[in-house]
Design a protein around this motif. Structure first.
Motif, short mmCIF file in Angstrom:
data_model
loop_
_atom_site.label_atom_id
_atom_site.label_comp_id
_atom_site.label_asym_id
_atom_site.label_seq_id
_atom_site.Cartn_x
_atom_site.Cartn_y
_atom_site.Cartn_z
N PRO A 143 121.28 113.90 54.61
CA PRO A 143 120.01 113.20 54.34
C PRO A 143 119.42 113.51 52.97
CG PRO A 143 120.01 114.20 56.53
CD PRO A 143 121.20 114.75 55.81
N TYR A 144 119.68 114.71 52.45
CA TYR A 144 119.13 115.09 51.15
C TYR A 144 119.94 114.47 50.01
CZ TYR A 144 116.68 118.33 54.12
OH TYR A 144 115.90 118.86 55.12
N LEU A 145 121.22 114.19 50.28
CA LEU A 145 122.03 113.53 49.28
C LEU A 145 121.65 112.06 49.12
CD1 LEU A 145 125.54 114.97 50.23
CD2 LEU A 145 124.20 115.54 48.20
N LEU A 146 121.25 111.42 50.24
CA LEU A 146 120.93 110.00 50.22
C LEU A 146 119.44 109.72 50.10
CD1 LEU A 146 123.33 108.66 53.02
CD2 LEU A 146 123.71 108.68 50.55
N GLY A 147 118.61 110.65 50.56
CA GLY A 147 117.17 110.41 50.58
C GLY A 147 116.69 109.84 51.88
N TYR A 148 117.59 109.63 52.85
CA TYR A 148 117.24 109.14 54.17
C TYR A 148 118.36 109.52 55.13
CZ TYR A 148 120.57 105.46 52.95
OH TYR A 148 121.70 104.78 52.56
N ARG A 149 118.10 109.37 56.42
CA ARG A 149 119.12 109.65 57.43
C ARG A 149 119.88 108.37 57.72
NH1 ARG A 149 114.62 112.13 59.38
NH2 ARG A 149 114.28 110.50 60.95
N PRO A 150 121.16 108.32 57.35
CA PRO A 150 121.91 107.07 57.57
C PRO A 150 122.23 106.87 59.04
CG PRO A 150 123.38 108.78 56.77
CD PRO A 150 121.99 109.37 56.75
N ASP A 151 122.35 105.63 59.43
CA ASP A 151 122.79 105.30 60.79
C ASP A 151 123.76 104.14 60.69
OD1 ASP A 151 120.88 103.16 60.33
OD2 ASP A 151 119.35 104.52 61.10
N ASP A 152 124.73 104.14 61.58
CA ASP A 152 125.76 103.11 61.60
C ASP A 152 126.36 102.94 60.21
OD1 ASP A 152 127.29 101.26 63.00
OD2 ASP A 152 126.02 99.59 62.44
N SER A 153 126.77 104.05 59.60
CA SER A 153 127.15 104.04 58.19
C SER A 153 128.42 104.83 57.92
CB SER A 153 126.03 104.64 57.33
OG SER A 153 124.85 103.89 57.41
N ILE A 154 129.19 104.32 56.94
CA ILE A 154 130.24 105.10 56.28
C ILE A 154 129.66 105.59 54.97
CG2 ILE A 154 132.60 105.08 55.43
CD1 ILE A 154 132.98 102.38 56.87
N VAL A 155 129.77 106.86 54.70
CA VAL A 155 129.26 107.42 53.45
C VAL A 155 130.37 108.22 52.78
CG1 VAL A 155 127.53 108.90 52.35
CG2 VAL A 155 126.92 107.57 54.39
N LEU A 156 130.59 107.98 51.51
CA LEU A 156 131.49 108.79 50.69
C LEU A 156 130.67 109.48 49.61
CD1 LEU A 156 134.73 106.66 50.03
CD2 LEU A 156 134.49 108.70 51.45
N VAL A 157 130.93 110.75 49.40
CA VAL A 157 130.24 111.53 48.38
C VAL A 157 131.30 112.12 47.45
CG1 VAL A 157 128.69 113.46 47.89
CG2 VAL A 157 128.37 112.08 49.97
N ALA A 158 131.17 111.86 46.17
CA ALA A 158 132.12 112.37 45.18
C ALA A 158 131.82 113.82 44.85
CB ALA A 158 132.06 111.52 43.91
N LEU A 159 132.89 114.59 44.63
CA LEU A 159 132.78 115.97 44.18
C LEU A 159 133.49 116.10 42.85
CD1 LEU A 159 133.57 117.91 47.48
CD2 LEU A 159 131.33 117.45 46.49
N HIS A 160 132.87 116.82 41.93
CA HIS A 160 133.45 117.04 40.61
C HIS A 160 133.71 118.53 40.42
CE1 HIS A 160 132.60 112.89 39.48
NE2 HIS A 160 131.42 113.05 40.04
N ASP A 161 134.89 118.85 39.97
CA ASP A 161 135.30 120.24 39.82
C ASP A 161 134.82 120.79 38.49
OD1 ASP A 161 138.46 122.03 39.69
OD2 ASP A 161 136.44 122.69 40.18
N ARG A 162 133.91 121.70 38.56
CA ARG A 162 133.43 122.37 37.36
C ARG A 162 133.59 123.87 37.58
NH1 ARG A 162 127.85 119.16 35.68
NH2 ARG A 162 128.77 117.10 35.49
N GLU A 163 134.48 124.49 36.79
CA GLU A 163 134.77 125.91 36.92
C GLU A 163 135.18 126.24 38.35
OE1 GLU A 163 131.35 128.00 35.51
OE2 GLU A 163 131.57 127.25 33.47
N LYS A 164 136.02 125.33 38.91
CA LYS A 164 136.58 125.50 40.26
C LYS A 164 135.52 125.48 41.35
CE LYS A 164 140.65 127.98 38.61
NZ LYS A 164 141.49 129.19 38.74
N ARG A 165 134.36 124.91 41.07
CA ARG A 165 133.32 124.75 42.10
C ARG A 165 132.93 123.28 42.13
NH1 ARG A 165 129.14 129.66 42.15
NH2 ARG A 165 128.30 128.24 43.68
#
Length: 479
Positions: A26-48
């Motif tokens: 919910p904090y990534l989107l700003g709301y609580r999704p329902d009936d949803s597919i969500v993809l969140v990208a991750l970027h590797d910076r200093e192996k984190r």
């Protein structure tokens, strides 16, 4: 495992477990999704891994559509990230759906397991692995990446109470807000389905019979535009002067009470004209923006029954003002709903793409400010709205193609005839674009006035398209 950079925070929050990832959504989107597919990208910076772009799509009702939805979401997020100069190193996938009648949360998880696999495969084909895939349902979560050796309970893991995690505390400190569920957000734009909808539909029918001939007439089209804008300005100022109310639902009900059915009908029909819509879009900043956004929301709720397609105009205006004032979440949802009402609505499509690509809305603001300057008709210059037409509107009334772009009826839509009590057809009462309402138009023919208006409106949208394209290309060069 993954660092979430919070705006305004001096440090990042580190998430190490599936439970923390589930709580973060919910904090990534700003709301609580329902009936949803969500993809969140991750970027590797200093192996984190650091969270990057997000993409959401409704879960298709038919499993045969899951493959195309997975491909669309994965490609859209990866390509969008690349345009911003940072290809994702990996992804986190979420499937959020509440149980149907007779189902449990575990049943939902098992039913959606093939969709989770399709998502992982779609991302894998793009060389972006899904390192975690979660299903959230009925207050619990499951991980599809669990090796199945008894480390995760079969009945799922209960979600933490909202607002009790370390992430929730950090988000609150940073000023981030979770605005309820996606349904709560979109409900502000949905057409009425109560008994009040019938009265609004009658008002729309009545207004269309009076306005359609005038909108289609060369001599009266510009006058309708001026009357529409004058009424919109009156209601906007009425909203601005209203006593504040706390809570979105009470505030929307208050606004509904300030807008009469006949006023809403005139505005909905008048805004089908592209030039009128563009002039209303100039209320995008300063003291005009907030009451204008409330007005566009209220008009979207009044596009009831067979007039639902007319909601594309007020929804696009709502999305535009939200984006212009920094609320990308509401902007994306309103623009997506506008495209749902009319997939061919060009202004909504351009804004939706630009917003999703993270472009600066200032490019569109500059275009609209220039139009306002050319018209030389600020609100301060129209004390009584006496009906005197600006040069562009006067040229529109005579059918001359000018840079001001005469109003167009091309955004109005043809509607299927619906029988009424007396056995006749209601098709002729549906709105400015109805073929049967064009009294002088020969069957199968094309009105010269409509052709001129369509060409001019296309030029207007083309200028906006050029502004957005320039901003897009400039952003790519900077990246």
């Amino acid at each position: 495992m993954n660092g979430l950079a919070l705006p305004g925070a001096e440090h990042q929050v580190t998430l190490r477990t599936p439970a923390e990832l589930a709580d973060a959504l919910p904090y990534l989107l700003g709301y609580r999704p329902d009936d949803s597919i969500v993809l969140v990208a991750l970027h590797d910076r200093e192996k984190r891994g650091r969270f990057g772009g997000r993409a959401r799509l409704g879960i298709p009702a038919q499993p045969e559509d899951w493959q195309s939805a997975s491909d669309q979401l994965a490609q859209g997020l990866v390509k969008g990230s690349e345009r911003r100069g940072a290809r994702p190193g990996s992804m986190v996938a979420y499937l959020c759906q509440e149980p149907r009648s007779g189902e449990s949360g575990r049943d939902v998880m098992e039913r959606l397991r093939p969709l989770a696999q399709l998502l992982r495969t779609a991302c894998g084909r793009l060389d972006v692995p899904v390192i975690e895939a979660l299903c959230i349902s009925d207050g619990r979560f499951w991980t599809y990446t669990c090796p199945g050796q008894g480390c995760c309970p079969a009945e799922g893991t209960p979600m933490g109470l909202p607002g009790t995690s370390v992430l929730a505390a950090a988000a609150t400190y940073a000023g981030l807000q979770v605005r309820g569920s996606l349904k709560d957000l979109t409900a502000r734009f949905l057409p009425w389905e109560s008994t009040a909808a019938l009265g609004q539909e009658v008002a729309l029918d009545t207004a269309s019979m009076a306005l359609v001939p005038r909108i289609l007439g060369d001599d009266s089209r510009a006058a309708v535009a001026e009357e529409t804008l004058a009424l919109a300005r009156l209601i906007r100022d009425r909203f601005a002067a209203a006593f504040p109310v706390s809570g979105t639902r009470p505030a929307d009900l208050r606004d509904d009470g300030l807008l009469e059915n006949d006023e809403a009908a005139v505005l909905i029909l008048g805004l089908q004209d592209r030039t009128t819509r563009d002039r209303a879009a100039q209320w995008m900043e300063g003291d005009e923006a907030a009451p204008a956004l409330r007005l566009w929301r209220a008009l979207s709720r009044r596009c009831v029954g067979p007039y639902r397609e007319h909601a594309a105009a007020p929804l696009t205006l709502a999305g535009w003002v939200a984006w212009s004032t920094g609320d990308e979440l509401e902007a994306r949802e309103a623009l997506a709903m506008a495209l749902g009402a009319d997939p061919d609505y060009l202004f909504a499509r351009l804004l939706h793409q630009a917003c999703n690509e993270g472009l600066d809305p200032e490019s569109v603001r500059r275009c609209l400010r220039a139009q306002r300057t050319e018209q030389g008709r600020s609100d301060a210059d129209r004390p009584g709205d006496s009906g005197t037409l600006p040069p562009a509107a006067g040229a529109a009334a005579s059918g001359s193609p000018t840079p001001g772009a005469p109003p167009s009826t091309s955004t109005a839509r043809r509607r299927k005839a619906r029988p009424v009590a007396n056995g006749g057809s209601r098709a002729g009462r549906r709105g400015p674009g109805n073929r049967t309402a064009r009294g002088s138009r020969p069957p199968g023919g094309t009105s010269p006035a409509a052709d001129r208006s369509r060409r001019a409106a296309d030029r207007a949208d083309g200028r906006m398209h050029g502004q957005i394209d320039n901003e897009r290309h400039g952003s790519q060069e900077e990246g």
